[in-house]
Design a protein around this motif. Structure first.
Motif, mmCIF file in Angstrom:
data_model
loop_
_atom_site.group_PDB
_atom_site.id
_atom_site.type_symbol
_atom_site.label_atom_id
_atom_site.label_comp_id
_atom_site.label_asym_id
_atom_site.label_seq_id
_atom_site.Cartn_x
_atom_site.Cartn_y
_atom_site.Cartn_z
ATOM 1 N N GLU A 103 0.813 -1.220 0.000
ATOM 2 C CA GLU A 103 0.000 0.000 0.000
ATOM 3 C C GLU A 103 0.843 1.265 0.000
ATOM 4 O O GLU A 103 0.308 2.369 0.105
ATOM 5 C CB GLU A 103 -0.933 -0.013 1.213
ATOM 6 C CG GLU A 103 -1.998 -1.114 1.135
ATOM 7 C CD GLU A 103 -2.905 -1.146 2.351
ATOM 8 O OE1 GLU A 103 -2.565 -0.475 3.354
ATOM 9 O OE2 GLU A 103 -3.930 -1.837 2.286
ATOM 10 N N GLY A 104 2.164 1.117 -0.117
ATOM 11 C CA GLY A 104 3.051 2.268 -0.193
ATOM 12 C C GLY A 104 3.429 2.883 1.139
ATOM 13 O O GLY A 104 4.025 3.961 1.178
ATOM 14 N N GLU A 105 3.110 2.199 2.244
ATOM 15 C CA GLU A 105 3.454 2.700 3.583
ATOM 16 C C GLU A 105 4.816 2.135 3.962
ATOM 17 O O GLU A 105 4.924 1.220 4.775
ATOM 18 C CB GLU A 105 2.375 2.283 4.582
ATOM 19 C CG GLU A 105 0.987 2.801 4.271
ATOM 20 C CD GLU A 105 0.889 4.308 4.476
ATOM 21 O OE1 GLU A 105 1.736 4.876 5.202
ATOM 22 O OE2 GLU A 105 -0.030 4.919 3.905
ATOM 23 N N ALA A 146 5.981 -0.474 6.939
ATOM 24 C CA ALA A 146 6.483 -1.780 6.507
ATOM 25 C C ALA A 146 7.867 -2.044 7.071
ATOM 26 O O ALA A 146 8.144 -3.148 7.560
ATOM 27 C CB ALA A 146 6.509 -1.841 4.982
ATOM 28 N N ARG A 147 8.725 -1.047 7.017
ATOM 29 C CA ARG A 147 10.093 -1.214 7.534
ATOM 30 C C ARG A 147 10.061 -1.572 9.017
ATOM 31 O O ARG A 147 10.793 -2.464 9.471
ATOM 32 C CB ARG A 147 10.897 0.071 7.310
ATOM 33 C CG ARG A 147 12.365 -0.033 7.720
ATOM 34 C CD ARG A 147 13.110 1.268 7.480
ATOM 35 N NE ARG A 147 13.114 1.624 6.071
ATOM 36 C CZ ARG A 147 12.435 2.649 5.549
ATOM 37 N NH1 ARG A 147 11.674 3.411 6.333
ATOM 38 N NH2 ARG A 147 12.514 2.914 4.268
ATOM 39 N N HIS A 148 9.209 -0.891 9.770
ATOM 40 C CA HIS A 148 9.111 -1.178 11.204
ATOM 41 C C HIS A 148 8.644 -2.619 11.437
ATOM 42 O O HIS A 148 9.196 -3.336 12.274
ATOM 43 C CB HIS A 148 8.139 -0.197 11.863
ATOM 44 C CG HIS A 148 7.869 -0.497 13.312
ATOM 45 N ND1 HIS A 148 8.820 -0.327 14.297
ATOM 46 C CD2 HIS A 148 6.758 -0.991 13.935
ATOM 47 C CE1 HIS A 148 8.314 -0.685 15.466
ATOM 48 N NE2 HIS A 148 7.067 -1.098 15.274
ATOM 49 N N GLY A 149 7.632 -3.054 10.690
ATOM 50 C CA GLY A 149 7.111 -4.398 10.869
ATOM 51 C C GLY A 149 8.125 -5.468 10.539
ATOM 52 O O GLY A 149 8.287 -6.439 11.293
ATOM 53 N N CYS A 186 12.275 -2.844 1.801
ATOM 54 C CA CYS A 186 11.918 -1.528 2.357
ATOM 55 C C CYS A 186 13.100 -0.576 2.425
ATOM 56 O O CYS A 186 12.931 0.591 2.788
ATOM 57 C CB CYS A 186 11.364 -1.695 3.774
ATOM 58 S SG CYS A 186 10.012 -2.843 3.923
ATOM 59 N N GLU A 187 14.297 -1.065 2.140
ATOM 60 C CA GLU A 187 15.507 -0.276 2.333
ATOM 61 C C GLU A 187 16.114 0.152 1.003
ATOM 62 O O GLU A 187 16.017 -0.564 0.001
ATOM 63 C CB GLU A 187 16.546 -1.094 3.111
ATOM 64 C CG GLU A 187 16.119 -1.484 4.519
ATOM 65 C CD GLU A 187 16.156 -0.329 5.491
ATOM 66 O OE1 GLU A 187 16.504 0.812 5.079
ATOM 67 O OE2 GLU A 187 15.836 -0.540 6.668
ATOM 68 N N PRO A 188 16.778 1.314 0.980
ATOM 69 C CA PRO A 188 17.525 1.724 -0.215
ATOM 70 C C PRO A 188 18.862 0.987 -0.283
ATOM 71 O O PRO A 188 19.289 0.357 0.691
ATOM 72 C CB PRO A 188 17.745 3.223 0.017
ATOM 73 C CG PRO A 188 17.794 3.359 1.515
ATOM 74 C CD PRO A 188 16.838 2.326 2.057
ATOM 75 N N GLY A 200 9.980 -1.098 -3.528
ATOM 76 C CA GLY A 200 8.571 -0.767 -3.647
ATOM 77 C C GLY A 200 7.794 -1.743 -4.495
ATOM 78 O O GLY A 200 6.587 -1.627 -4.640
ATOM 79 N N SER A 201 8.463 -2.738 -5.105
ATOM 80 C CA SER A 201 7.779 -3.728 -5.940
ATOM 81 C C SER A 201 8.122 -5.122 -5.450
ATOM 82 O O SER A 201 8.880 -5.846 -6.085
ATOM 83 C CB SER A 201 8.198 -3.568 -7.407
ATOM 84 O OG SER A 201 7.894 -2.283 -7.865
#
Length: 270
Positions: A185-187, A191-194, A221-223, A260-261
């Motif tokens: 959902e783009g959050e 997402a990173r926290h979870g 979730c990370e760059p 993101g994908s």
């Protein structure tokens, strides 16, 4: 509070050496060996259900061992003597049918829904097995019924129940599934926290077999370069464990998806 190795807690029943040994084998993906330790106790309903759960989990991670899981589950169903035990067996029956459907072995979607519905009717709202059942119903809603809102609600109930029953391993899985939904959902921060919480819990428990999926989820979730570092560590563990879980292989291939994908969500395990 005492937990069995299949409670989803990742803990053992006090200092019981049998439960300690079962957990250590399970956490490293040695489900057959763990189940063998319980085989002499299969007349006991709790041990029979625990053994069946181990072999169903092996199916989810390896896409193998279906006949053995079916046999163990029939034994657990026959040994069950009250609604709590029958509900636990029905929950495992639903998980096995879900696994076969999700992994493309055989379409058993109707059986999965029916068995989990039966477990819902049998297990009391206060049952310690209820959060795990809610989680499994969430998996079916998300990946078979395609009902994302129902899935989120089930995961949130499971998450609250896991916290209330002090079930950290199940909590790691609810964090993982809710993080996956947030990422789609783009959050990204949520997402990173979870995924980070999922990874933290699994490392603390020594749940080695689930660490690579948690690393791969966090990598989405990370760059870069952090994402690459996380995937490299996930690949190392994946190879160390002999290519298990089998469904993680596409996510760890060199051609990883862009940030993101995320790839197709994993079947998940509890």
């Amino acid at each position: 509070m005492a937990h069995t190795a299949m409670s989803g807690s990742g803990t053992t029943a006090g200092d019981d050496p049998l439960q300690t040994a079962v957990w250590r084998l399970r956490s490293r993906g040695c489900w057959t060996d763990a189940a063998a330790l319980l085989a002499p106790h299969a007349a006991d309903p709790a041990a029979a259900l625990e053994r069946a759960g181990l072999l169903v989990e092996r199916c989810l991670f390896t896409c193998d061992g279906w006949a053995e899981a079916e046999d163990a589950l029939r034994t657990a169903e026959a040994a069950a003597g009250d609604d709590e035990e029958r509900g636990g067996a029905a929950s495992e029956r639903g998980r096995l049918a879900y696994a076969a459907t999700r992994l493309g072995v055989r379409d058993r979607a109707d059986e999965a829904r029916s068995a989990l519905g039966r477990a819902t009717a049998l297990l009391a709202p206060s049952s310690p097995r209820r959060p795990l059942l809610d989680f499994r119903r969430g998996l079916v809603a998300e990946h078979i019924t395609d009902a994302p809102q129902a899935a989120r609600a089930a995961y949130e109930r499971a998450h609250a129940g896991a916290a209330a029953h002090e079930d950290p391993l199940l909590l790691s899985f609810t964090w993982q599934q809710l993080a996956g939904i947030a990422l789609r959902e783009g959050e990204s921060a949520q997402a990173r926290h979870g995924f980070a919480e999922c990874l933290r819990i699994r490392e603390e428990l020594g749940y080695l077999i689930g660490t690579a999926p948690a690393l791969a989820g966090l990598a989405d979730c990370e760059p870069e370069p952090e994402a690459g570092r996380l995937r490299a560590e996930a690949r190392r563990l994946f190879r160390l464990l002999g290519g298990v879980p089998v469904w993680l292989s596409p996510q760890l291939s060199p051609a990883v998806p862009p940030q993101g994908s995320p790839v197709r969500p994993e079947p998940s395990a509890p």
